[in-house]
Design an enzyme around this catalytic site. Sequence first.
Site, PDB file in Angstrom:
ATOM      1  CG  HIS A 186     -11.091  -7.694   5.557  1.00  0.00           C
ATOM      2  ND1 HIS A 186     -10.070  -8.254   6.245  1.00  0.00           N
ATOM      3  CD2 HIS A 186     -10.928  -8.055   4.410  1.00  0.00           C
ATOM      4  CE1 HIS A 186      -9.366  -8.964   5.446  1.00  0.00           C
ATOM      5  NE2 HIS A 186      -9.855  -8.747   4.314  1.00  0.00           N
TER       6      HIS A 186
ATOM      7  CG  PHE B 165     -11.120  -4.693   2.645  1.00  0.00           C
ATOM      8  CD1 PHE B 165     -12.212  -5.109   2.865  1.00  0.00           C
ATOM      9  CD2 PHE B 165     -10.131  -5.755   1.833  1.00  0.00           C
ATOM     10  CE1 PHE B 165     -13.052  -5.976   2.018  1.00  0.00           C
ATOM     11  CE2 PHE B 165     -10.855  -6.653   1.319  1.00  0.00           C
ATOM     12  CZ  PHE B 165     -12.126  -6.921   1.332  1.00  0.00           C
TER      13      PHE B 165
ATOM     14  CD  GLU C 152      -1.778  -2.516   1.406  1.00  0.00           C
ATOM     15  OE1 GLU C 152      -2.437  -3.365   0.938  1.00  0.00           O
ATOM     16  OE2 GLU C 152      -0.616  -2.644   1.951  1.00  0.00           O
TER      17      GLU C 152
END
Length: 331
Positions: free
Chosen positions: A135, A89, A66
């Site tokens: 999540h 997520f 990420e």
Amino acid sequence: MSVESDAENLTLVQAVQDGLHTEMERDDDVLVMGEDVGKNGGVFRATEGLYDEFGENRVIDTPLAESGIVGTAIGMAAYGMRPVPEIQFMGFIYPAFDQIVSHAARLRTRSRGRYTCPMVIRAPYGGGIRAPEHHSESTEAMFVHQPGLKVVIPSTPYDTKGLLTSAIRSPDPVLFLEPKLIYRAFREEVPAESYEVPIGEAAVRREGSDISVYTWGAMTRPTLEAAENLASEGIDAEVVDLRTMSPLDEETIVESFEKTGRAAVVHEAPKTGGLGAEITATLQEESLLYQEAPVERITGFDTPFPLYALEDYYLPESARIEDGIRNAVEF
């Protein structure tokens, strides 16, 4: 809301895909990147079909990193492109937190306006789908705290496409949080052509005179349900969907409160340090003399998001929202 005759009946996630497609077709500088967004079409199929139409140079499958995804997008944005990186997520966004708040949000001021960062970070957020740990987070308040970063949360398919269009065209970074609980919960007519819903403007979803109820994202539907149920008891609740967390539409927030004199805030994030506190402080500062009761906060709990059996108990649902509204009205 006027809808053109060529509108399509779309779910919220289809409106995301339609908004991306429309802007990619309009502007060659717009590109999509992230984990599995290309050939696979994304974990929720929000980017389905884009790879086949626009190719691997504009729909880019990235490694599972990420920080690298967002960092790369910042460099692209600084040099004139308009990247739309996806974080699968919201609970996975924290490795990119430094890139977002230390670089993307600061680029304009750090360079004294020489560079801007026109990028949109998309992330599904929120609970209710029985997902594993990490999540289901709703940590929008962490990002609202960062100057230079806009935070947008739609609650309808129409607003989703229009707000995403505005976000992509913005010269500054936008965190675009999509309430995955309602990705496919209902459909709405969405114009096929390009249009914008302005960032920074709330929507009054239900007019009322007894109490102002502020909410956003997936909590908008149960809040409206609660308001309709309470109408049979003679409680007339006004429901304001904020749509944009940063910048907040303080004018609409205060105007509604000055009409009703009472307020409640509904969000699924934990109570402490949540945006309910910011909204409450705004009402105290701007319209204290109109206040007839303490502001009620109807929220998630100050715990990590639970798994499965307790998920429905954690999330505010219409019965709990009704109780909170009654508390404020009957004070």
